[in-house]
Design a protein around this motif. Structure first.
Motif, PDB file in Angstrom:
ATOM      1  N   ASN A 252      -7.306 -12.426   6.036  1.00 15.66           N
ATOM      2  CA  ASN A 252      -6.789 -11.118   6.427  1.00 15.66           C
ATOM      3  C   ASN A 252      -7.927 -10.108   6.388  1.00 15.66           C
ATOM      4  OD1 ASN A 252      -4.591 -12.616   4.645  1.00 15.66           O
ATOM      5  ND2 ASN A 252      -3.503 -11.409   6.176  1.00 15.66           N
ATOM      6  N   PHE A 253      -8.124  -9.386   7.477  1.00 14.68           N
ATOM      7  CA  PHE A 253      -9.145  -8.350   7.521  1.00 14.68           C
ATOM      8  C   PHE A 253      -8.577  -6.973   7.191  1.00 14.68           C
ATOM      9  CE2 PHE A 253     -11.108 -11.387  10.723  1.00 14.68           C
ATOM     10  CZ  PHE A 253     -12.006 -11.907   9.815  1.00 14.68           C
ATOM     11  N   ASP A 254      -7.233  -6.844   7.227  1.00 13.89           N
ATOM     12  CA  ASP A 254      -6.613  -5.554   6.952  1.00 13.89           C
ATOM     13  C   ASP A 254      -6.819  -5.174   5.491  1.00 13.89           C
ATOM     14  OD1 ASP A 254      -5.716  -5.880   9.510  1.00 13.89           O
ATOM     15  OD2 ASP A 254      -3.688  -6.478   8.948  1.00 13.89           O
ATOM     16  N   SER A 255      -7.026  -3.906   5.241  1.00 15.08           N
ATOM     17  CA  SER A 255      -7.185  -3.413   3.866  1.00 15.08           C
ATOM     18  C   SER A 255      -6.078  -2.442   3.494  1.00 15.08           C
ATOM     19  CB  SER A 255      -8.551  -2.739   3.697  1.00 15.08           C
ATOM     20  OG  SER A 255      -8.694  -1.665   4.616  1.00 15.08           O
ATOM     21  N   GLY A 364       3.102 -14.840   3.927  1.00 13.02           N
ATOM     22  CA  GLY A 364       2.424 -15.455   2.804  1.00 13.02           C
ATOM     23  C   GLY A 364       1.567 -14.463   2.050  1.00 13.02           C
ATOM     24  N   PRO A 365       0.815 -14.924   1.072  1.00 13.85           N
ATOM     25  CA  PRO A 365      -0.080 -14.025   0.324  1.00 13.85           C
ATOM     26  C   PRO A 365      -1.242 -13.564   1.190  1.00 13.85           C
ATOM     27  CG  PRO A 365      -0.410 -16.300  -0.342  1.00 13.85           C
ATOM     28  CD  PRO A 365       0.762 -16.314   0.569  1.00 13.85           C
ATOM     29  N   VAL A 366      -1.843 -12.455   0.790  1.00 16.46           N
ATOM     30  CA  VAL A 366      -3.013 -11.933   1.483  1.00 16.46           C
ATOM     31  C   VAL A 366      -4.245 -12.682   0.984  1.00 16.46           C
ATOM     32  CG1 VAL A 366      -4.448  -9.894   1.888  1.00 16.46           C
ATOM     33  CG2 VAL A 366      -1.958  -9.669   1.743  1.00 16.46           C
ATOM     34  N   VAL A 367      -5.098 -13.099   1.929  1.00 18.71           N
ATOM     35  CA  VAL A 367      -6.335 -13.809   1.578  1.00 18.71           C
ATOM     36  C   VAL A 367      -7.517 -13.001   2.100  1.00 18.71           C
ATOM     37  CG1 VAL A 367      -7.681 -15.928   1.847  1.00 18.71           C
ATOM     38  CG2 VAL A 367      -5.181 -16.050   1.653  1.00 18.71           C
ATOM     39  N   TRP A 368      -8.394 -12.625   1.198  1.00 20.92           N
ATOM     40  CA  TRP A 368      -9.626 -11.926   1.576  1.00 20.92           C
ATOM     41  C   TRP A 368     -10.814 -12.843   1.328  1.00 20.92           C
ATOM     42  CZ3 TRP A 368      -8.927  -6.321  -0.802  1.00 20.92           C
ATOM     43  CH2 TRP A 368      -8.040  -5.599   0.022  1.00 20.92           C
ATOM     44  N   ALA A 369     -11.867 -12.660   2.108  1.00 19.14           N
ATOM     45  CA  ALA A 369     -13.109 -13.422   1.929  1.00 19.14           C
ATOM     46  C   ALA A 369     -14.194 -12.482   1.425  1.00 19.14           C
ATOM     47  CB  ALA A 369     -13.535 -14.076   3.238  1.00 19.14           C
ATOM     48  N   TYR A 370     -14.978 -12.973   0.458  1.00 23.52           N
ATOM     49  CA  TYR A 370     -16.031 -12.168  -0.153  1.00 23.52           C
ATOM     50  C   TYR A 370     -17.370 -12.890  -0.054  1.00 23.52           C
ATOM     51  CZ  TYR A 370     -12.457  -9.212  -2.349  1.00 23.52           C
ATOM     52  OH  TYR A 370     -11.414  -8.354  -2.575  1.00 23.52           O
TER      53      TYR A 370
END
Length: 387
Positions: A252-255, A364-370
């Motif tokens: 997800n790219f949304d913040s 589903g859950p939000v997935v962010w990449a770091y």
């Protein structure tokens, strides 16, 4: 200066071997040099017109790699100069037919050679495709969730990990490769960060390497000396070892807001993290959104007859919207007493704003990449000659 120079057929030779699939050509050319006087000193390469690095006049896939000269018989005024040509493997170029030997190019600009080795490594499953028939599978993948939206744990798959070794000659002095030692453990940055519309990938032969998928794993440098034409090059034979990691994850790219849109991207060496926690940001239940879980935050208990009214939830005093509180979960009430709450025994899903997330079969859950490794302009800083 020698009196005469001529190429002779005596001593000329050619050989080819293809041992274990590796083609190797070698040949020799011989020149007779007549000296003006015994013991005359002269430049053999300039006199014969052949230099180390020159291609063979007939077989251009070989280049001159060495030469020697010796007197012919008992004469002290006639020399036989022999120039040896050999082929060399090259990772660049390629294709059918003959191509010039890489040895015909000056060592400081000669294209690098590389080798690759791929093996499988176990990684978490990020996307799977449900089997819908004997010979049918779902066209669109999904996160490994059960029908109510809970994430399956401990599900793994095998993914390729490719080791790439790039070898090239590097001049000594200012280009000493030891200055790059601190770059080991870093990953490749976008190739053209100033131009988002440009190609951001590294091109290695026909392999297109995405940003953040290639890590510099090791540097091995050995001092070496090379002769080319009538020049001597002193420098390093450097081997850079890279590790290519392929890891596609729906991200997800949304913040803000629901963060409902996911994009499947190759995050490489970045880390995918599910937004979850044991604490939440409280919000007003009366103004909550569809993606916010009202019962994920502490609510005001009701009377003995109804411990908590699910139709009219209120934040537990003295909490206010925006404050941090322990994450909670809803539990069934006792016989006609509605529902109750308890503090969550494990992290619960969060929205980008920190409020508890309402999970459904489609949400589903939000997935962010770091990014967890420093990156750098790998090709330009290491001066990789991948052409």
């Amino acid at each position: 200066m020698p009196k005469a120079v001529s190429e002779v057929s005596v001593g000329n030779q050619f050989s080819r071997s293809a041992n274990e699939g590796r083609l190797a050509d070698s040949s020799a050319r011989t020149f007779r040099v007549v000296l003006s006087s015994p013991g005359e000193v002269f430049d053999i390469q300039s006199t014969c017109g052949v230099f180390i690095g020159d291609p063979h006049p007939i077989n251009i896939s070989t280049a001159c790699v060495s030469f020697d000269a010796k007197y012919e018989g008992d004469s002290r005024t006639v020399l036989l100069a022999t120039f040896t040509y050999e082929s060399a493997p090259s990772a660049s170029g390629g294709g059918g037919g003959e191509s010039p030997s890489p040895k015909t190019i000056s060592p400081d600009v000669r294209p690098a050679n590389w080798t690759i080795s791929t093996e499988l490594s176990e990684m978490p499953v990020r996307t799977w495709y449900r089997r819908t028939g004997t010979y049918e599978w779902s066209e669109f993948g999904s996160q490994p969730l059960n029908p109510v939206g809970d994430m399956y744990e401990g599900v793994s798959t095998l993914k390729p990990m490719t080791s790439i070794k790039v070898t090239q000659f590097v001049l000594g002095g200012a280009d000493d490769p030891t200055k790059h030692c601190y770059l080991v453990g870093r990953i490749n940055a976008p190739a053209n960060p100033s131009d988002p519309d440009a190609n951001q990938n590294i091109q290695l032969g026909t392999l297109s390497i995405l940003p953040h998928t290639l890590m510099l794993r090791a540097i091995n440098a050995t001092p070496t000396v090379e002769s080319w034409k009538n020049l001597i090059f002193r420098g390093w034979n450097v081997e850079y070892t890279f590790l290519l990691r392929d890891q596609y994850v729906p991200v997800n790219f949304d913040s803000s807001g629901e963060a409902a849109t996911t994009t499947k991207v190759n995050i490489g060496w970045d880390m995918a993290v599910i937004l979850e926690g044991r604490n939440v940001k409280c919000f007003d239940p009366a103004g909550g959104s569809a993606w916010q879980d009202v019962f994920g935050q502490p609510l005001k208990p009701g009377s003995d007859q109804a411990q908590l009214d699910p139709n009219n939830p209120v934040l537990c005093p003295p909490l206010n919207a925006g404050e941090t509180a322990p994450a909670c979960v809803m539990t069934p009430g006792i016989s006609e007493r509605g529902v109750s709450q308890t503090v969550a025994g494990a992290p619960i899903a969060l929205n980008p704003d920190g409020t508890p997330r309402y999970i459904t079969g489609t949400r589903g859950p939000v997935v962010w990449a770091y990014q967890i490794y420093d990156h750098f302009d790998m090709v330009n800083i290491l001066q990789l000659r991948l052409y």
